[in-house]
Design a protein around this motif. Structure first.
Motif, PDB file in Angstrom:
ATOM      1  N   GLN A 127       0.578  -1.408  -0.269  1.00  0.00           N
ATOM      2  CA  GLN A 127      -0.283   0.098  -0.237  1.00  0.00           C
ATOM      3  C   GLN A 127       0.823   1.570   0.262  1.00  0.00           C
ATOM      4  N   LYS A 128       1.430   1.018   0.597  1.00  0.00           N
ATOM      5  CA  LYS A 128       2.803   2.140   1.037  1.00  0.00           C
ATOM      6  C   LYS A 128       3.226   2.206  -0.814  1.00  0.00           C
ATOM      7  N   GLU A 145       1.212   4.199  -2.777  1.00  0.00           N
ATOM      8  CA  GLU A 145       1.032   5.579  -2.643  1.00  0.00           C
ATOM      9  C   GLU A 145       2.441   6.274  -2.984  1.00  0.00           C
ATOM     10  N   LYS A 147       2.392   6.792  -7.065  1.00  0.00           N
ATOM     11  CA  LYS A 147       1.152   6.719  -7.259  1.00  0.00           C
ATOM     12  C   LYS A 147       1.059   7.927  -7.485  1.00  0.00           C
ATOM     13  N   ARG A 148       2.357   8.666  -6.665  1.00  0.00           N
ATOM     14  CA  ARG A 148       2.314  10.364  -6.174  1.00  0.00           C
ATOM     15  C   ARG A 148       3.705  10.379  -7.674  1.00  0.00           C
TER      16      ARG A 148
END
Ligand SMILES: [Zn+2]
Length: 220
Positions: free
Chosen positions: A41-42, A45, A48-49
């Motif tokens: 998940q990290k 994130e 994705k950024r």
């Protein structure tokens, strides 16, 4: 079906997943994994950024669009101010310059023979824009030759006789505008009627038909 998928595999797929170019099955698989794997998940994130907002590429286009749009907005604002000013000026000009005929009414107009035999024409309205008057013209009325004068008053919106309805002023009966009719010693009758000399000259109207629709307001 729900085999545990290795985090490395998920992370390999993540760029494609973020770009939304994976199949529905792969998407569901990654979704499920992300729901219970904090580590991925990290990673997701962070990735994705980095992937989603490539600052150097997308931002300038957006800013450029914004600038163009802002410019358009300014032009639109200026245009609407201009249009508003024109409309206001139009209304202003209409109120001040567009003349309409003041309809005849007994309390507004009166002809009076003065001691010196001159004919005085009184107007009891608030104000007026113009007086239109003819020299006496000879007509045969009921077999008699009579010298007739035609007259009418005009107003603009700012000079409307009903203006005092709006500003609460009480009209004083004393107040009147008076002038002496031209060649008043020759006049046998005075008629109130709206006429247009240019129409008569152009043959679109005649003094005879003007007389027919005229209102007799004074006669000898
Ligand atoms: Zn994982």
């Amino acid at each position: 079906m729900m085999k545990e998928i290795k985090c490395t595999i998920i992370q390999d797929i993540l760029p494609l997943y973020i770009d939304e170019i994976v199949s529905q099955d792969t998407k569901e698989m990654v979704d499920q994994h992300l729901q219970h794997c904090e580590k991925c998940q990290k990673e997701y994130e962070t990735m994705k950024r980095k992937l989603y907002i490539p600052a150097e590429n997308k931002a300038p286009i957006i800013q450029k669009l914004n600038k163009t749009w802002r410019k358009k907005k300014v032009i639109i604002s200026i245009a609407s101010i201009f249009v508003t000013v024109l409309i206001l000026f139009g209304a202003f000009a209409y109120a001040f310059y567009y003349e309409t005929v003041i309809p005849y009414s007994e309390d507004l107009f009166k002809v009076e023979k003065q001691d010196d035999n001159q004919l005085a024409f009184h107007y009891f309205g608030e104000s007026y824009a113009s007086v239109n008057e003819t020299h006496p013209m000879t007509f045969e009325i009921d077999g008699e030759k009579r010298n007739v004068s035609f007259i009418f008053y005009t107003k603009t919106m700012t000079e409307s006789p009903s203006r005092n309805l709006f500003n609460n002023e009480k009209r004083s009966n004393e107040q009147k505008y008076t002038f002496i009719l031209v060649e008043s010693d020759k006049i046998d009758a005075v008629y109130y009627v709206d006429f247009d000399v240019e129409k008569v000259t152009a043959g679109k109207d005649s003094w005879a038909s003007i007389l027919e629709r005229a209102e007799l307001i004074w006669e000898k």
